[in-house]
Design a protein around this motif. Sequence first.
Motif, PDB file in Angstrom:
ATOM      1  N   ASP A  51       0.862  -1.188   0.000  1.00  0.00           N
ATOM      2  CA  ASP A  51       0.000   0.000   0.000  1.00  0.00           C
ATOM      3  C   ASP A  51       0.899   1.238   0.000  1.00  0.00           C
ATOM      4  O   ASP A  51       2.124   1.127   0.093  1.00  0.00           O
ATOM      5  CB  ASP A  51      -1.023  -0.023   1.147  1.00  0.00           C
ATOM      6  N   GLU A  52       0.319   2.439  -0.132  1.00  0.00           N
ATOM      7  CA  GLU A  52       1.160   3.601  -0.420  1.00  0.00           C
ATOM      8  C   GLU A  52       2.124   3.984   0.700  1.00  0.00           C
ATOM      9  O   GLU A  52       3.226   4.441   0.412  1.00  0.00           O
ATOM     10  CB  GLU A  52       0.328   4.803  -0.870  1.00  0.00           C
ATOM     11  N   LEU A  53       1.733   3.763   1.964  1.00  0.00           N
ATOM     12  CA  LEU A  53       2.669   4.075   3.056  1.00  0.00           C
ATOM     13  C   LEU A  53       3.811   3.058   3.080  1.00  0.00           C
ATOM     14  O   LEU A  53       4.990   3.425   3.223  1.00  0.00           O
ATOM     15  CB  LEU A  53       1.938   4.100   4.401  1.00  0.00           C
ATOM     16  N   GLN A  54       3.445   1.784   2.955  1.00  0.00           N
ATOM     17  CA  GLN A  54       4.480   0.739   2.939  1.00  0.00           C
ATOM     18  C   GLN A  54       5.462   0.985   1.786  1.00  0.00           C
ATOM     19  O   GLN A  54       6.668   0.810   1.941  1.00  0.00           O
ATOM     20  CB  GLN A  54       3.830  -0.641   2.757  1.00  0.00           C
TER      21      GLN A  54
ATOM     22  N   LYS B 298       6.129   3.884   0.398  1.00  0.00           N
ATOM     23  CA  LYS B 298       6.948   5.068   0.713  1.00  0.00           C
ATOM     24  C   LYS B 298       8.104   4.688   1.637  1.00  0.00           C
ATOM     25  O   LYS B 298       9.251   5.091   1.400  1.00  0.00           O
ATOM     26  CB  LYS B 298       6.087   6.156   1.363  1.00  0.00           C
TER      27      LYS B 298
ATOM     28  N   ASN C 168       9.360   2.665   9.605  1.00  0.00           N
ATOM     29  CA  ASN C 168       8.131   2.121  10.187  1.00  0.00           C
ATOM     30  C   ASN C 168       7.808   2.782  11.521  1.00  0.00           C
ATOM     31  O   ASN C 168       6.645   3.072  11.815  1.00  0.00           O
ATOM     32  CB  ASN C 168       8.241   0.603  10.349  1.00  0.00           C
TER      33      ASN C 168
ATOM     34  N   TYR D  55       6.062   6.232  11.358  1.00  0.00           N
ATOM     35  CA  TYR D  55       4.630   6.302  11.028  1.00  0.00           C
ATOM     36  C   TYR D  55       3.752   5.468  11.969  1.00  0.00           C
ATOM     37  O   TYR D  55       2.605   5.198  11.666  1.00  0.00           O
ATOM     38  CB  TYR D  55       4.415   5.853   9.581  1.00  0.00           C
TER      39      TYR D  55
END
Lengths: 65, 139
Positions: free
Chosen positions: B76-79, B81, B135, B138
């Motif tokens: 997903d987009e956070l992972q 990033k 990690n 966030y």
Amino acid sequence: MKNRLKVLRAERDWTQADLANALAVSRQTANAIEKGKFDPSLPLAIKIARLFNLTVEEIFIVDVD
Amino acid sequence: MNEIKHNELHCSQQKTGVKHLAIWTLAWVLSTAFLRFGAEYIWDYQLAYSAIALMTHLAIGIMMILVNVKHLANLDELQRKVTMDALGITLGVGLIAGIAYEQLEDIKLITFEPEINHLIMLMAVTYIISIVFGNRKYQ
């Protein structure tokens, strides 16, 4: 960028895991967005808005400074 | 309900992606060892065997890259990033440290020849630390 996700989620009695499932993202991502630590992309912001039947501007508040 | 099923499918795809990445990375590491030690202990540096082993090693390496790209696409987009930031830092550290390390012998600050293994270890450690800090940032 601030947001009203926590309030909207609480109104529906959803957990962060429920929100993450509905958005097809990890719980870490849902949590980071809710806390304002991570700004979602425009497609994800629109997906969130559609999930709550609101506009993006009604959920996300851009800091002026 | 469909969205929950969709996310379960997404999670399952991510797990499969990680598994495939681990398998291909292990295969690449083994092929590296096979290329190095096979030439010395099995086929006694015969050109044809070394060429085959090298081609196999490169083919496995390309597969590892493709599987990694697919794995990145499934995050997903956070992972994504966090992973891309870690890769960027690792690339920067690898380039800066690699060139500086290579010059250490030239300017007589070290007496031994710089080895690529040291650079790979540094890059691996940098990547792991970057992922952990990314990690935590966030959480």
